[in-house]
Design a protein around this motif. Structure first.
Motif, mmCIF file in Angstrom:
data_model
loop_
_atom_site.group_PDB
_atom_site.id
_atom_site.type_symbol
_atom_site.label_atom_id
_atom_site.label_comp_id
_atom_site.label_asym_id
_atom_site.label_seq_id
_atom_site.Cartn_x
_atom_site.Cartn_y
_atom_site.Cartn_z
ATOM 1 N N HIS A 242 0.661 -1.074 -0.252
ATOM 2 C CA HIS A 242 -0.078 -0.021 -0.006
ATOM 3 C C HIS A 242 0.735 1.325 0.074
ATOM 4 N N THR A 243 1.951 1.330 0.870
ATOM 5 C CA THR A 243 2.685 2.501 0.975
ATOM 6 C C THR A 243 3.660 2.614 -0.165
ATOM 7 N N ALA A 244 4.027 1.367 -0.569
ATOM 8 C CA ALA A 244 5.204 1.481 -1.610
ATOM 9 C C ALA A 244 4.565 2.137 -2.979
ATOM 10 N N LEU A 245 3.128 1.820 -3.148
ATOM 11 C CA LEU A 245 2.562 2.246 -4.405
ATOM 12 C C LEU A 245 2.169 3.831 -4.450
ATOM 13 N N PHE A 246 2.722 4.530 -3.397
ATOM 14 C CA PHE A 246 2.727 6.147 -3.359
ATOM 15 C C PHE A 246 4.170 6.635 -3.085
ATOM 16 N N THR A 247 5.132 5.843 -3.275
ATOM 17 C CA THR A 247 6.565 6.295 -3.003
ATOM 18 C C THR A 247 7.006 7.182 -4.487
ATOM 19 N N ASP A 248 6.212 7.426 -5.509
ATOM 20 C CA ASP A 248 6.478 8.238 -6.650
ATOM 21 C C ASP A 248 5.355 8.476 -7.082
ATOM 22 N N ALA A 249 5.085 9.607 -7.841
ATOM 23 C CA ALA A 249 3.916 9.875 -8.596
ATOM 24 C C ALA A 249 3.120 8.637 -9.294
ATOM 25 N N ARG A 270 1.325 8.324 -19.836
ATOM 26 C CA ARG A 270 1.344 9.394 -20.830
ATOM 27 C C ARG A 270 1.753 10.537 -19.840
ATOM 28 N N LEU A 271 2.586 11.144 -20.546
ATOM 29 C CA LEU A 271 3.364 12.552 -19.772
ATOM 30 C C LEU A 271 2.040 13.450 -19.502
ATOM 31 N N PRO A 272 2.201 14.116 -18.228
ATOM 32 C CA PRO A 272 3.622 14.299 -17.506
ATOM 33 C C PRO A 272 3.812 13.064 -16.642
ATOM 34 N N MET A 273 2.966 11.860 -16.678
ATOM 35 C CA MET A 273 3.500 11.105 -15.456
ATOM 36 C C MET A 273 4.432 10.154 -16.187
ATOM 37 N N THR A 274 5.440 9.619 -15.364
ATOM 38 C CA THR A 274 6.598 9.070 -15.871
ATOM 39 C C THR A 274 6.806 7.661 -15.028
ATOM 40 N N TRP A 275 7.782 6.820 -15.550
ATOM 41 C CA TRP A 275 8.046 5.638 -14.766
ATOM 42 C C TRP A 275 8.598 5.912 -13.426
ATOM 43 N N PRO A 276 8.559 5.183 -12.388
ATOM 44 C CA PRO A 276 8.929 5.531 -11.198
ATOM 45 C C PRO A 276 10.453 5.376 -11.060
ATOM 46 N N GLY A 277 11.018 6.087 -10.115
ATOM 47 C CA GLY A 277 12.616 5.923 -9.887
ATOM 48 C C GLY A 277 12.932 4.679 -9.330
ATOM 49 N N GLU A 278 14.426 4.441 -9.371
ATOM 50 C CA GLU A 278 14.813 3.197 -8.664
ATOM 51 C C GLU A 278 14.266 3.053 -7.287
ATOM 52 N N ALA A 279 14.396 3.877 -6.631
ATOM 53 C CA ALA A 279 14.008 4.021 -4.980
ATOM 54 C C ALA A 279 12.513 3.107 -4.878
ATOM 55 N N SER A 280 11.531 3.822 -5.613
ATOM 56 C CA SER A 280 10.362 3.626 -5.781
ATOM 57 C C SER A 280 10.170 2.266 -6.184
ATOM 58 N N ARG A 281 11.009 1.750 -7.406
ATOM 59 C CA ARG A 281 10.748 0.610 -7.715
ATOM 60 C C ARG A 281 11.358 -0.542 -6.819
ATOM 61 N N HIS A 282 12.110 -0.329 -5.856
ATOM 62 C CA HIS A 282 12.972 -1.303 -4.814
ATOM 63 C C HIS A 282 11.802 -1.269 -3.810
ATOM 64 N N ALA A 283 11.096 -0.183 -3.460
ATOM 65 C CA ALA A 283 10.159 -0.282 -2.628
ATOM 66 C C ALA A 283 8.762 -1.062 -3.112
ATOM 67 N N VAL A 284 8.480 -0.978 -4.144
ATOM 68 C CA VAL A 284 7.456 -2.014 -4.673
ATOM 69 C C VAL A 284 7.737 -3.334 -4.661
ATOM 70 N N ASP A 285 9.174 -3.714 -5.284
ATOM 71 C CA ASP A 285 9.456 -5.045 -5.233
ATOM 72 C C ASP A 285 9.537 -5.650 -3.693
ATOM 73 N N ALA A 286 9.801 -4.730 -2.753
ATOM 74 C CA ALA A 286 10.026 -5.424 -1.555
ATOM 75 C C ALA A 286 8.281 -5.683 -1.007
ATOM 76 N N GLY A 287 7.487 -4.752 -1.527
ATOM 77 C CA GLY A 287 5.919 -4.619 -0.936
ATOM 78 C C GLY A 287 5.449 -5.916 -1.602
ATOM 79 N N LEU A 288 5.835 -6.373 -2.849
ATOM 80 C CA LEU A 288 5.417 -7.497 -3.685
ATOM 81 C C LEU A 288 5.707 -8.789 -2.836
ATOM 82 N N ALA A 289 7.172 -8.797 -2.457
ATOM 83 C CA ALA A 289 7.645 -9.877 -1.904
ATOM 84 C C ALA A 289 7.030 -10.148 -0.471
#
Length: 293
Positions: A242-249, A270-289
């Motif tokens: 839940h929290t990881a999904l809001f670590t980036d826009a 679609r711009l202006p939304m962008t792919w999440p940064g590395e820290a956010s991706r790591h948080a999401v990976d940890a949340g999924l695990a």
């Protein structure tokens, strides 16, 4: 009218930015099979702000067609222009939606009287039931409890529910006090859904359900049955996600998460939304695990 786990659906875009219809249809099938109790196409998480009106309601139509009446469809249809919002309601009806999700006017920041007048106008000959969507962090305007009660009491057959993303848990009790036990209150925050339901909510319009529909549905079922020990266990399992999904826009992190659990899902935003940064991706990976996904 609505209960349980209701995903605010992400919209798949291919590498050219076009709507990926078949992937969306497959995604809806998965959501229904995993226990989602309704669907919200073209909300904030569905990137409605970057869709043309024609695209938006074509996507709603696809969602309705794929759902085939098995679960209700609540179409995102809000606008900060009352005239546009009224036209969107008609478009949602024509697309086959069962209800519309409507934010108060954003950017132009009306006061409480302006918010009431906006929804009063929409209620005149409203073609669909309306779920009020209060999300002050995005709209800046806040439907205060007295105003919400005024809106619903004036038009109880139109305004059938609220998606409350104010983050203020005490409002669940305030709304129950003014509108009764049967007014449908849905959380707009996954991380607060346990407390929200414990104080009188009946479901969540969820970002996390895009990724973990079965776990979110089981969590809501446990709350509905009063098994809060099980609900708390599921909440703890889902909380890092839940929290990881809001670590980036948003919806960057949730689209990344969906691509991890459904590899066929395209990564386009679609711009202006962008792919999440590395820290956010790591948080999401940890949340999924942590969730076992």
């Amino acid at each position: 009218m609505f209960t349980g786990s209701i995903p605010a659906l992400v919209t798949p875009f291919d590498d050219d930015g076009a709507f990926a219809e078949q992937i969306y249809r497959d995604f809806i099938e998965w959501q229904i099979s995993e226990g989602s109790s309704a669907l919200v196409p073209c909300g904030t998480t569905g990137e409605a702000a970057t869709l043309t009106k024609e695209e938006q309601f074509a996507i709603v139509r696809v969602c309705v067609d794929q759902a085939r009446g098995r679960v209700p469809v609540i179409a995102g249809a809000g606008s900060n222009d009352t005239r546009v919002a009224r036209a969107n309601l008609l478009a949602a009806k024509e697309a086959g939606a069962d209800a519309a999700l409507m934010v108060p006017p954003y950017y132009n920041r009306p006061g409480q009287e302006g918010i009431f007048r906006h929804f009063e106008t929409l209620a005149q000959d409203a073609p669909l039931p309306i779920v009020l969507y209060n999300v002050p962090a995005r709209t800046v305007t806040d439907i205060l409890p007295d105003t919400l009660a005024r809106i619903v009491q004036a038009f109880p057959q139109v305004f059938v529910a609220v998606k409350d993303a104010s983050g203020v848990i005490t409002r669940v009790s305030q709304h129950r006090a003014s509108l009764g036990e049967n007014f449908c209150q849905l959380s707009g925050n996954d991380d607060l859904a346990l407390a929200f339901n414990a104080t009188g909510g009946v479901g969540c319009i969820s970002v996390s359900a895009n990724v973990a529909p079965r776990l979110c549905a089981d969590f809501q079922a446990a709350c509905a049955s009063g098994d809060y020990a099980k609900a708390r266990t599921l909440h703890d399992r889902l909380f890092p996600l839940h929290t990881a999904l809001f670590t980036d826009a948003s919806p960057g992190p949730v689209k990344y998460a969906v691509s991890k659990v459904r590899p066929d899902f395209p990564r386009g935003l679609r711009l202006p939304m962008t792919w999440p940064g590395e820290a956010s991706r790591h948080a999401v990976d940890a949340g999924l695990a942590h969730a076992g996904l």
